[in-house]
Design a protein around this motif. Structure first.
Motif, PDB file in Angstrom:
ATOM      1  N   GLY A 112     -29.984  37.487 -56.202  1.00  0.00           N
ATOM      2  CA  GLY A 112     -31.263  36.788 -56.356  1.00  0.00           C
ATOM      3  C   GLY A 112     -32.227  37.557 -57.228  1.00  0.00           C
ATOM      4  N   ALA A 113     -32.256  38.893 -57.063  1.00  0.00           N
ATOM      5  CA  ALA A 113     -33.154  39.716 -57.879  1.00  0.00           C
ATOM      6  C   ALA A 113     -32.801  39.600 -59.354  1.00  0.00           C
ATOM      7  CB  ALA A 113     -33.072  41.171 -57.418  1.00  0.00           C
ATOM      8  N   LEU A 114     -31.510  39.571 -59.672  1.00  0.00           N
ATOM      9  CA  LEU A 114     -31.086  39.443 -61.067  1.00  0.00           C
ATOM     10  C   LEU A 114     -31.425  38.056 -61.626  1.00  0.00           C
ATOM     11  CD1 LEU A 114     -27.630  41.225 -60.779  1.00  0.00           C
ATOM     12  CD2 LEU A 114     -29.711  42.134 -61.832  1.00  0.00           C
ATOM     13  N   ILE A 115     -31.324  37.031 -60.793  1.00  0.00           N
ATOM     14  CA  ILE A 115     -31.694  35.676 -61.225  1.00  0.00           C
ATOM     15  C   ILE A 115     -33.188  35.601 -61.513  1.00  0.00           C
ATOM     16  CG2 ILE A 115     -31.956  33.302 -60.409  1.00  0.00           C
ATOM     17  CD1 ILE A 115     -29.267  33.673 -58.926  1.00  0.00           C
ATOM     18  N   HIS A 116     -34.014  36.155 -60.625  1.00  0.00           N
ATOM     19  CA  HIS A 116     -35.470  36.112 -60.830  1.00  0.00           C
ATOM     20  C   HIS A 116     -35.858  36.895 -62.080  1.00  0.00           C
ATOM     21  CE1 HIS A 116     -35.879  34.033 -57.131  1.00  0.00           C
ATOM     22  NE2 HIS A 116     -35.607  35.067 -56.355  1.00  0.00           N
ATOM     23  N   MET A 117     -35.179  38.002 -62.320  1.00  0.00           N
ATOM     24  CA  MET A 117     -35.429  38.809 -63.509  1.00  0.00           C
ATOM     25  C   MET A 117     -35.142  37.992 -64.767  1.00  0.00           C
ATOM     26  SD  MET A 117     -33.919  42.662 -63.910  1.00  0.00           S
ATOM     27  CE  MET A 117     -34.580  43.834 -65.102  1.00  0.00           C
ATOM     28  N   HIS A 118     -34.024  37.277 -64.761  1.00  0.00           N
ATOM     29  CA  HIS A 118     -33.635  36.460 -65.912  1.00  0.00           C
ATOM     30  C   HIS A 118     -34.611  35.313 -66.134  1.00  0.00           C
ATOM     31  CE1 HIS A 118     -31.172  33.140 -67.733  1.00  0.00           C
ATOM     32  NE2 HIS A 118     -30.944  34.103 -68.603  1.00  0.00           N
ATOM     33  N   ARG A 119     -35.021  34.665 -65.054  1.00  0.00           N
ATOM     34  CA  ARG A 119     -35.907  33.504 -65.167  1.00  0.00           C
ATOM     35  C   ARG A 119     -37.305  33.874 -65.641  1.00  0.00           C
ATOM     36  NH1 ARG A 119     -34.206  30.168 -59.635  1.00  0.00           N
ATOM     37  NH2 ARG A 119     -32.230  29.323 -60.472  1.00  0.00           N
ATOM     38  N   ALA A 120     -37.694  35.141 -65.449  1.00  0.00           N
ATOM     39  CA  ALA A 120     -39.023  35.571 -65.882  1.00  0.00           C
ATOM     40  C   ALA A 120     -39.058  35.987 -67.345  1.00  0.00           C
ATOM     41  CB  ALA A 120     -39.511  36.727 -65.004  1.00  0.00           C
ATOM     42  N   LEU A 121     -37.913  35.891 -68.034  1.00  0.00           N
ATOM     43  CA  LEU A 121     -37.861  36.213 -69.459  1.00  0.00           C
ATOM     44  C   LEU A 121     -38.284  35.018 -70.303  1.00  0.00           C
ATOM     45  CD1 LEU A 121     -34.425  38.078 -69.720  1.00  0.00           C
ATOM     46  CD2 LEU A 121     -36.695  39.115 -69.956  1.00  0.00           C
ATOM     47  N   ALA A 122     -38.893  35.302 -71.437  1.00  0.00           N
ATOM     48  CA  ALA A 122     -39.143  34.286 -72.443  1.00  0.00           C
ATOM     49  C   ALA A 122     -37.841  34.020 -73.194  1.00  0.00           C
ATOM     50  CB  ALA A 122     -40.224  34.764 -73.412  1.00  0.00           C
ATOM     51  N   PRO A 123     -37.676  32.869 -73.823  1.00  0.00           N
ATOM     52  CA  PRO A 123     -36.481  32.645 -74.642  1.00  0.00           C
ATOM     53  C   PRO A 123     -36.315  33.769 -75.667  1.00  0.00           C
ATOM     54  CG  PRO A 123     -37.697  30.605 -74.368  1.00  0.00           C
ATOM     55  CD  PRO A 123     -38.559  31.684 -73.788  1.00  0.00           C
ATOM     56  N   GLY A 124     -35.099  34.304 -75.748  1.00  0.00           N
ATOM     57  CA  GLY A 124     -34.853  35.437 -76.627  1.00  0.00           C
ATOM     58  C   GLY A 124     -35.225  36.771 -76.031  1.00  0.00           C
ATOM     59  N   GLY A 125     -35.697  36.759 -74.772  1.00  0.00           N
ATOM     60  CA  GLY A 125     -36.103  37.998 -74.104  1.00  0.00           C
ATOM     61  C   GLY A 125     -34.921  38.777 -73.574  1.00  0.00           C
ATOM     62  N   MET A 126     -35.158  40.056 -73.327  1.00  0.00           N
ATOM     63  CA  MET A 126     -34.097  40.968 -72.874  1.00  0.00           C
ATOM     64  C   MET A 126     -34.438  41.530 -71.504  1.00  0.00           C
ATOM     65  SD  MET A 126     -32.847  44.543 -74.642  1.00  0.00           S
ATOM     66  CE  MET A 126     -31.415  45.437 -74.022  1.00  0.00           C
ATOM     67  N   ALA A 127     -33.415  41.615 -70.646  1.00  0.00           N
ATOM     68  CA  ALA A 127     -33.535  42.287 -69.351  1.00  0.00           C
ATOM     69  C   ALA A 127     -32.642  43.514 -69.365  1.00  0.00           C
ATOM     70  CB  ALA A 127     -33.128  41.352 -68.218  1.00  0.00           C
ATOM     71  N   ILE A 128     -33.143  44.598 -68.814  1.00  0.00           N
ATOM     72  CA  ILE A 128     -32.350  45.821 -68.748  1.00  0.00           C
ATOM     73  C   ILE A 128     -32.717  46.558 -67.462  1.00  0.00           C
ATOM     74  CG2 ILE A 128     -34.030  47.129 -70.136  1.00  0.00           C
ATOM     75  CD1 ILE A 128     -31.566  48.638 -71.320  1.00  0.00           C
ATOM     76  N   ALA A 129     -31.707  47.062 -66.793  1.00  0.00           N
ATOM     77  CA  ALA A 129     -31.938  47.765 -65.528  1.00  0.00           C
ATOM     78  C   ALA A 129     -31.015  48.956 -65.437  1.00  0.00           C
ATOM     79  CB  ALA A 129     -31.696  46.824 -64.348  1.00  0.00           C
ATOM     80  N   THR A 130     -31.510  50.016 -64.862  1.00  0.00           N
ATOM     81  CA  THR A 130     -30.686  51.187 -64.607  1.00  0.00           C
ATOM     82  C   THR A 130     -30.872  51.600 -63.154  1.00  0.00           C
ATOM     83  OG1 THR A 130     -30.177  53.433 -65.358  1.00  0.00           O
ATOM     84  CG2 THR A 130     -32.468  52.777 -65.433  1.00  0.00           C
ATOM     85  N   LEU A 131     -29.780  51.983 -62.509  1.00  0.00           N
ATOM     86  CA  LEU A 131     -29.807  52.282 -61.083  1.00  0.00           C
ATOM     87  C   LEU A 131     -28.664  53.212 -60.727  1.00  0.00           C
ATOM     88  CD1 LEU A 131     -28.092  49.435 -59.127  1.00  0.00           C
ATOM     89  CD2 LEU A 131     -28.557  49.158 -61.553  1.00  0.00           C
TER      90      LEU A 131
END
Length: 250
Positions: A112-131
């Motif tokens: 769910g966290a990854l879905i919310h992260m993706h949905r909060a991007l603008a078109p052409g936006g990038m998500a990146i996470a390190t853990l």
């Protein structure tokens, strides 16, 4: 249709209390925390490589100051993710970049966290996470098993590995997903020193279940088991597997 029941692996209250305490410890020590520094270095390197220059950026977790400075040097308007629940839809956005530093390993609903992260991007936006991922802290895990003897308790939480992370970001809809990992090795003179560093990073137990206290004899067994992995200099090399996830929104 009933809502999907979420797992209750982590305690939100313990996670929040640990984060507050770790922030206070880092401020008292005048440092960011070497894991968060390392993770932020990783994100700066990735962003430089892909040449993504966002106009708006949201930073979640524990970004080091130099990550913020890098983005502002790219003329990005940087928003702090402080107070954002990563397991719920964001009340802000959309953003050209969303970066998470060291916080996704202790969410109950990682998909769910990854879905919310993706949905909060603008078109052409990038998500990146390190853990921190699996396998990590193997010497500490062995020490905790030695502490409990024949009745091991749940003291350390499970971690996601590269394969599972790749499957999760694909399911979350990230476009052109990439997941990789590398190992960070840190030497410690004692188990006590490792525990101090983990508390500095807010990495004390955040499990919803409460384990019984370690007895004095158990602590002695843990310390001895930890030092059995020491090298010729008397130092124990502990490992942190650092996962980096990235993807885009079409």
């Amino acid at each position: 249709m009933q809502d999907r029941a979420l797992p209750s692996i982590f305690s939100r209250s313990r996670k929040l209390a640990g984060a507050i305490r770790s922030r206070s410890l880092r401020e008292s020590a005048g440092e960011t925390g070497y894991l968060f520094e390392h993770m932020s270095d990783e994100l700066v390197e990735r962003l430089s490589f892909v040449r993504h220059n966002p106009a708006t950026a949201l930073l979640l977790g524990h970004p080091a100051p130099h990550l913020i400075e890098y983005l502002r040097a790219q003329r990005a308007a940087v928003t702090s993710g402080s107070g954002i629940d990563e397991e719920a839809p964001y009340s802000v956005g959309p953003f050209d970049l969303i970066a998470s530093v060291g916080s996704l390993d202790t969410v109950n609903d990682l998909p769910g966290a990854l879905i919310h992260m993706h949905r909060a991007l603008a078109p052409g936006g990038m998500a990146i996470a390190t853990l921190v991922g699996a396998p990590s802290l193997l010497n500490l895990r062995r020490a905790m098993l030695a502490a409990d003897g024949e009745r091991p308790a749940a003291r350390m939480h499970p971690l996601v590995d590269v394969r599972a992370a790749a499957e999760l970001i694909q399911r979350a809809g990230w476009h052109s997903p990439v997941v990789d990992s590398h190992t960070l090795r840190v030497s410690y003179p004692s188990l006590d020193r490792l525990v101090v560093d983990l508390r500095l990073h807010g990495m004390a137990s955040r499990l919803a279940s409460t384990a019984p206290p370690v007895t004095r004899q158990g602590l002695e067994r843990a310390q001895q088991a930890f030092l059995e992995a020491a090298d010729s200099d008397g130092k124990v090399i502990e490992t942190f597997e650092i996962l980096t996830l990235s993807g885009w929104r079409r």
